[in-house]
Design a protein around this motif. Structure first.
Motif, PDB file in Angstrom:
ATOM      1  N   SER A 188     -32.094 -13.618  23.136  1.00 25.65           N
ATOM      2  CA  SER A 188     -31.436 -14.761  23.769  1.00 25.65           C
ATOM      3  C   SER A 188     -30.717 -15.586  22.714  1.00 25.65           C
ATOM      4  O   SER A 188     -31.333 -16.009  21.747  1.00 25.65           O
ATOM      5  CB  SER A 188     -32.485 -15.642  24.450  1.00 25.65           C
ATOM      6  N   PRO A 189     -29.417 -15.836  22.893  1.00 24.98           N
ATOM      7  CA  PRO A 189     -28.722 -16.652  21.908  1.00 24.98           C
ATOM      8  C   PRO A 189     -29.166 -18.106  21.940  1.00 24.98           C
ATOM      9  O   PRO A 189     -29.035 -18.831  20.977  1.00 24.98           O
ATOM     10  CB  PRO A 189     -27.256 -16.522  22.314  1.00 24.98           C
ATOM     11  N   ARG A 190     -29.713 -18.543  23.059  1.00 22.40           N
ATOM     12  CA  ARG A 190     -30.098 -19.932  23.199  1.00 22.40           C
ATOM     13  C   ARG A 190     -31.229 -20.038  24.210  1.00 22.40           C
ATOM     14  O   ARG A 190     -31.178 -19.426  25.263  1.00 22.40           O
ATOM     15  CB  ARG A 190     -28.891 -20.733  23.688  1.00 22.40           C
ATOM     16  N   VAL A 191     -32.222 -20.815  23.875  1.00 21.67           N
ATOM     17  CA  VAL A 191     -33.309 -21.087  24.805  1.00 21.67           C
ATOM     18  C   VAL A 191     -33.084 -22.482  25.355  1.00 21.67           C
ATOM     19  O   VAL A 191     -32.964 -23.449  24.602  1.00 21.67           O
ATOM     20  CB  VAL A 191     -34.678 -20.980  24.096  1.00 21.67           C
ATOM     21  N   GLU A 192     -33.013 -22.580  26.669  1.00 23.26           N
ATOM     22  CA  GLU A 192     -32.688 -23.860  27.281  1.00 23.26           C
ATOM     23  C   GLU A 192     -33.804 -24.886  27.136  1.00 23.26           C
ATOM     24  O   GLU A 192     -33.557 -26.057  26.872  1.00 23.26           O
ATOM     25  CB  GLU A 192     -32.347 -23.661  28.754  1.00 23.26           C
ATOM     26  N   TRP A 193     -35.057 -24.463  27.336  1.00 22.25           N
ATOM     27  CA  TRP A 193     -36.189 -25.384  27.282  1.00 22.25           C
ATOM     28  C   TRP A 193     -37.334 -24.794  26.478  1.00 22.25           C
ATOM     29  O   TRP A 193     -37.588 -23.593  26.535  1.00 22.25           O
ATOM     30  CB  TRP A 193     -36.696 -25.694  28.694  1.00 22.25           C
ATOM     31  N   VAL A 194     -38.044 -25.675  25.788  1.00 23.72           N
ATOM     32  CA  VAL A 194     -39.262 -25.303  25.076  1.00 23.72           C
ATOM     33  C   VAL A 194     -40.371 -26.163  25.672  1.00 23.72           C
ATOM     34  O   VAL A 194     -40.370 -27.392  25.518  1.00 23.72           O
ATOM     35  CB  VAL A 194     -39.135 -25.540  23.554  1.00 23.72           C
ATOM     36  N   PHE A 195     -41.291 -25.516  26.385  1.00 28.42           N
ATOM     37  CA  PHE A 195     -42.382 -26.202  27.068  1.00 28.42           C
ATOM     38  C   PHE A 195     -43.633 -26.110  26.203  1.00 28.42           C
ATOM     39  O   PHE A 195     -44.168 -25.026  26.000  1.00 28.42           O
ATOM     40  CB  PHE A 195     -42.642 -25.576  28.436  1.00 28.42           C
ATOM     41  N   VAL A 196     -44.078 -27.259  25.719  1.00 26.64           N
ATOM     42  CA  VAL A 196     -45.181 -27.298  24.764  1.00 26.64           C
ATOM     43  C   VAL A 196     -46.404 -27.933  25.412  1.00 26.64           C
ATOM     44  O   VAL A 196     -46.292 -28.893  26.188  1.00 26.64           O
ATOM     45  CB  VAL A 196     -44.770 -28.095  23.502  1.00 26.64           C
ATOM     46  N   ASP A 197     -47.560 -27.411  25.053  1.00 29.49           N
ATOM     47  CA  ASP A 197     -48.841 -27.972  25.457  1.00 29.49           C
ATOM     48  C   ASP A 197     -48.765 -29.494  25.316  1.00 29.49           C
ATOM     49  O   ASP A 197     -48.472 -30.005  24.239  1.00 29.49           O
ATOM     50  CB  ASP A 197     -49.923 -27.399  24.546  1.00 29.49           C
ATOM     51  N   PRO A 198     -49.016 -30.246  26.394  1.00 23.49           N
ATOM     52  CA  PRO A 198     -48.909 -31.701  26.325  1.00 23.49           C
ATOM     53  C   PRO A 198     -49.801 -32.336  25.250  1.00 23.49           C
ATOM     54  O   PRO A 198     -49.489 -33.410  24.740  1.00 23.49           O
ATOM     55  CB  PRO A 198     -49.324 -32.177  27.721  1.00 23.49           C
ATOM     56  N   ALA A 199     -50.889 -31.672  24.883  1.00 18.57           N
ATOM     57  CA  ALA A 199     -51.799 -32.218  23.877  1.00 18.57           C
ATOM     58  C   ALA A 199     -51.313 -31.996  22.441  1.00 18.57           C
ATOM     59  O   ALA A 199     -51.900 -32.526  21.501  1.00 18.57           O
ATOM     60  CB  ALA A 199     -53.179 -31.596  24.047  1.00 18.57           C
ATOM     61  N   ALA A 200     -50.242 -31.237  22.255  1.00 20.70           N
ATOM     62  CA  ALA A 200     -49.772 -30.876  20.914  1.00 20.70           C
ATOM     63  C   ALA A 200     -48.778 -31.901  20.368  1.00 20.70           C
ATOM     64  O   ALA A 200     -47.654 -31.578  19.990  1.00 20.70           O
ATOM     65  CB  ALA A 200     -49.154 -29.481  20.946  1.00 20.70           C
ATOM     66  N   ALA A 201     -49.214 -33.155  20.291  1.00 22.25           N
ATOM     67  CA  ALA A 201     -48.320 -34.248  19.888  1.00 22.25           C
ATOM     68  C   ALA A 201     -47.712 -34.023  18.511  1.00 22.25           C
ATOM     69  O   ALA A 201     -46.509 -34.230  18.316  1.00 22.25           O
ATOM     70  CB  ALA A 201     -49.076 -35.571  19.927  1.00 22.25           C
ATOM     71  N   SER A 202     -48.510 -33.603  17.549  1.00 20.53           N
ATOM     72  CA  SER A 202     -47.978 -33.463  16.187  1.00 20.53           C
ATOM     73  C   SER A 202     -46.935 -32.350  16.090  1.00 20.53           C
ATOM     74  O   SER A 202     -45.952 -32.486  15.349  1.00 20.53           O
ATOM     75  CB  SER A 202     -49.109 -33.237  15.173  1.00 20.53           C
ATOM     76  N   LEU A 203     -47.104 -31.276  16.833  1.00 23.35           N
ATOM     77  CA  LEU A 203     -46.098 -30.212  16.816  1.00 23.35           C
ATOM     78  C   LEU A 203     -44.808 -30.683  17.473  1.00 23.35           C
ATOM     79  O   LEU A 203     -43.716 -30.388  16.980  1.00 23.35           O
ATOM     80  CB  LEU A 203     -46.610 -28.940  17.508  1.00 23.35           C
ATOM     81  N   LYS A 204     -44.919 -31.430  18.570  1.00 23.06           N
ATOM     82  CA  LYS A 204     -43.710 -31.941  19.229  1.00 23.06           C
ATOM     83  C   LYS A 204     -42.946 -32.885  18.296  1.00 23.06           C
ATOM     84  O   LYS A 204     -41.715 -32.819  18.227  1.00 23.06           O
ATOM     85  CB  LYS A 204     -44.067 -32.630  20.549  1.00 23.06           C
TER      86      LYS A 204
END
Length: 175
Positions: free
Chosen positions: A64-80
């Protein structure tokens, strides 16, 4: 492609799963590719910056040349926070209703409306061992055991979070 689901861990595995849609004649959801870093197998933990770099390199290297959305575990604040600092602006909290997500993924797999590429070995390995917590079941709750479920969680995040996008495209499921 609908997006990527990310399950975050420092002691446990961090996983990204790419979800797309197959072509006609019968459209199906497809878990296309998986990025996985498991500290237990390599005996080394990554920082949030290293996880972010790994995910960003993988997404740039997928079909995929582009990923529209990245859905992250809501608890992963530091990674976000790290992803945002690294310029990733399409990160959102994943839908995290565990029971609903599990039922949705199971239903899609059961009706062959979701297929899994062999490029997702973590998911394939984990899906056969998924089980419910007997103590929770005894008290009337549906709660999975939190064992070897990191790829499953990443897939659950992206499938449940993109449902409004894919549901109209899979008419057999719309009923």
């Amino acid at each position: 492609h609908f997006g990527v689901g990310v399950d975050y861990g420092t002691t446990n595995a961090s996983v990204g799963i790419l979800l797309g849609l197959s072509a006609e004649p019968k459209p199906r959801l497809v878990l296309l590719d998986e990025w996985r870093y498991d500290p237990a197998t390599v005996q080394s933990r990554l920082t949030d910056a290293q996880i972010s770099a790994g995910l960003r390199e993988w997404v740039g290297g997928t079909k995929s040349p582009r990923v529209e959305w990245v859905f992250v575990d809501p608890a992963a604040a530091s990674l976000k926070v790290q992803l945002h600092a690294d310029g990733v602006r399409n990160v959102v909290n994943a839908e995290n209703d565990v029971s609903y997500g599990i039922r949705t993924v199971a239903s899609l797999l059961g009706t062959k409306s979701l297929v899994v590429s062999d490029a997702c070995p973590g998911f394939i390995t984990e899906v056969t061992g998924y089980s419910w917590d007997p103590k929770a079941t005894a008290s009337g709750q549906d709660k999975p055991l939190k064992v070897a479920d990191h790829s499953l969680d990443a897939a659950r995040y992206v499938v449940a979070s993109t449902e409004t996008l894919w549901r109209p495209l899979l008419p057999a499921l719309a009923a």
